[in-house]
Design a protein around this motif. Structure first.
Motif, PDB file in Angstrom:
ATOM      1  N   VAL A  32       0.861  -1.172   0.000  1.00 23.27           N
ATOM      2  CA  VAL A  32       0.000   0.000   0.000  1.00 23.27           C
ATOM      3  C   VAL A  32       0.906   1.233   0.000  1.00 23.27           C
ATOM      4  N   VAL A  33       0.592   2.197  -0.871  1.00 23.61           N
ATOM      5  CA  VAL A  33       1.310   3.476  -0.907  1.00 23.61           C
ATOM      6  C   VAL A  33       0.360   4.545  -0.388  1.00 23.61           C
ATOM      7  N   LEU A  34       0.854   5.374   0.521  1.00 25.88           N
ATOM      8  CA  LEU A  34       0.064   6.458   1.088  1.00 25.88           C
ATOM      9  C   LEU A  34       0.695   7.794   0.707  1.00 25.88           C
ATOM     10  N   ASP A  35      -0.123   8.756   0.297  1.00 27.51           N
ATOM     11  CA  ASP A  35       0.396  10.081  -0.021  1.00 27.51           C
ATOM     12  C   ASP A  35      -0.665  11.120   0.299  1.00 27.51           C
ATOM     13  N   GLU A  36      -0.244  12.225   0.904  1.00 33.35           N
ATOM     14  CA  GLU A  36      -1.207  13.264   1.258  1.00 33.35           C
ATOM     15  C   GLU A  36      -1.623  14.124   0.072  1.00 33.35           C
ATOM     16  N   ALA A  37      -0.881  14.078  -1.015  1.00 36.05           N
ATOM     17  CA  ALA A  37      -1.218  14.873  -2.195  1.00 36.05           C
ATOM     18  C   ALA A  37      -2.410  14.262  -2.934  1.00 36.05           C
ATOM     19  N   PRO A  38      -3.150  15.077  -3.662  1.00 38.83           N
ATOM     20  CA  PRO A  38      -4.293  14.551  -4.409  1.00 38.83           C
ATOM     21  C   PRO A  38      -3.911  13.882  -5.725  1.00 38.83           C
ATOM     22  N   ILE A  39      -2.661  14.052  -6.166  1.00 33.60           N
ATOM     23  CA  ILE A  39      -2.188  13.399  -7.393  1.00 33.60           C
ATOM     24  C   ILE A  39      -0.843  12.742  -7.115  1.00 33.60           C
ATOM     25  N   ARG A  82      -1.700  -0.943  -4.137  1.00 30.17           N
ATOM     26  CA  ARG A  82      -2.871  -0.115  -3.833  1.00 30.17           C
ATOM     27  C   ARG A  82      -2.349   1.255  -3.431  1.00 30.17           C
ATOM     28  N   ILE A  83      -2.831   2.315  -4.090  1.00 29.12           N
ATOM     29  CA  ILE A  83      -2.358   3.674  -3.823  1.00 29.12           C
ATOM     30  C   ILE A  83      -3.508   4.488  -3.238  1.00 29.12           C
ATOM     31  N   LEU A  84      -3.257   5.089  -2.073  1.00 28.73           N
ATOM     32  CA  LEU A  84      -4.250   5.933  -1.411  1.00 28.73           C
ATOM     33  C   LEU A  84      -3.756   7.377  -1.413  1.00 28.73           C
ATOM     34  N   TYR A  85      -4.506   8.248  -2.088  1.00 29.99           N
ATOM     35  CA  TYR A  85      -4.172   9.664  -2.140  1.00 29.99           C
ATOM     36  C   TYR A  85      -4.968  10.413  -1.086  1.00 29.99           C
ATOM     37  N   GLY A  86      -4.463  11.581  -0.692  1.00 28.70           N
ATOM     38  CA  GLY A  86      -5.161  12.382   0.309  1.00 28.70           C
ATOM     39  C   GLY A  86      -5.116  11.745   1.682  1.00 28.70           C
ATOM     40  N   ALA A  87      -4.110  10.915   1.928  1.00 33.25           N
ATOM     41  CA  ALA A  87      -3.958  10.217   3.206  1.00 33.25           C
ATOM     42  C   ALA A  87      -2.698  10.729   3.896  1.00 33.25           C
ATOM     43  N   GLY A  95       4.193  -2.653  16.738  1.00 36.50           N
ATOM     44  CA  GLY A  95       3.432  -3.648  15.994  1.00 36.50           C
ATOM     45  C   GLY A  95       3.228  -3.215  14.554  1.00 36.50           C
ATOM     46  N   TRP A  96       3.885  -2.135  14.188  1.00 36.61           N
ATOM     47  CA  TRP A  96       3.851  -1.594  12.826  1.00 36.61           C
ATOM     48  C   TRP A  96       2.463  -1.145  12.395  1.00 36.61           C
ATOM     49  N   TYR A  97       1.739  -0.523  13.313  1.00 39.03           N
ATOM     50  CA  TYR A  97       0.466   0.097  12.965  1.00 39.03           C
ATOM     51  C   TYR A  97       0.755   1.498  12.442  1.00 39.03           C
ATOM     52  N   VAL A  98       0.110   1.854  11.350  1.00 36.06           N
ATOM     53  CA  VAL A  98       0.302   3.164  10.733  1.00 36.06           C
ATOM     54  C   VAL A  98      -0.994   3.946  10.868  1.00 36.06           C
ATOM     55  N   GLY A  99      -0.909   5.114  11.502  1.00 38.40           N
ATOM     56  CA  GLY A  99      -2.086   5.963  11.659  1.00 38.40           C
ATOM     57  C   GLY A  99      -2.181   6.936  10.500  1.00 38.40           C
ATOM     58  N   ILE A 100      -3.345   6.975   9.868  1.00 35.95           N
ATOM     59  CA  ILE A 100      -3.552   7.913   8.762  1.00 35.95           C
ATOM     60  C   ILE A 100      -4.848   8.689   8.981  1.00 35.95           C
ATOM     61  N   ALA A 101      -4.901   9.849   8.375  1.00 37.90           N
ATOM     62  CA  ALA A 101      -6.101  10.694   8.423  1.00 37.90           C
ATOM     63  C   ALA A 101      -6.216  11.384   7.080  1.00 37.90           C
ATOM     64  N   PRO A 102      -7.412  11.861   6.746  1.00 38.18           N
ATOM     65  CA  PRO A 102      -7.533  12.622   5.497  1.00 38.18           C
ATOM     66  C   PRO A 102      -6.630  13.848   5.560  1.00 38.18           C
ATOM     67  N   ALA A 103      -5.943  14.132   4.454  1.00 34.05           N
ATOM     68  CA  ALA A 103      -5.088  15.303   4.388  1.00 34.05           C
ATOM     69  C   ALA A 103      -5.938  16.565   4.475  1.00 34.05           C
ATOM     70  N   ALA A 104      -5.355  17.612   5.015  1.00 32.69           N
ATOM     71  CA  ALA A 104      -6.082  18.876   5.130  1.00 32.69           C
ATOM     72  C   ALA A 104      -6.460  19.395   3.745  1.00 32.69           C
TER      73      ALA A 104
END
Length: 110
Positions: A32-39, A82-87, A95-104
């Motif tokens: 899984v790839v996480l990025d706060e940018a919309p693109i 799987r790529i998640l944008y705005g995260a 335990g390698w838990y990653v906390g994510i939230a919607p980007a501002a």
């Protein structure tokens, strides 16, 4: 709260993150790839410049960052990434838990 599992979480959908994710997925990892940018693509989408010493039919060739970013995304997705944008990643916990939230949201009027 949703909990998902993956073998590898890549923070950042720039060129390095997308390439690493595609390579790992190609070797069988669930990625899984996480990025706060919309693109995707990091700074690539905004880059365009002439390629020194490269001519095609007598014309200067240009590097188009948006096209390269699209290629990297396609390679990663084809490999099963799987790529998640705005995260926005806000923490990594035991335990390698990653906390994510919607980007501002961005203020387009500023």
């Amino acid at each position: 709260m949703t909990i998902e599992k993956a073998d590898l979480v890549v923070v950042g959908a720039g060129p390095a993150g997308l390439a690493a994710a595609a390579e790992a997925a190609g070797l069988g990892a669930e990625v899984v790839v996480l990025d706060e940018a919309p693109i995707p693509g990091g700074r690539l989408p905004g880059q365009i410049h002439p390629v020194p010493g490269r001519f095609r039919r007598g014309r200067l060739r240009w590097f188009n960052g948006a096209e390269k970013a699209a290629q990297l995304v396609s390679q990663a997705q084809t490999a099963g990434v799987r790529i998640l944008y705005g995260a926005s990643v806000w923490g990594i916990f035991p335990g390698w838990y990653v906390g994510i939230a919607p980007a501002a949201p961005r203020d387009e009027s500023a």
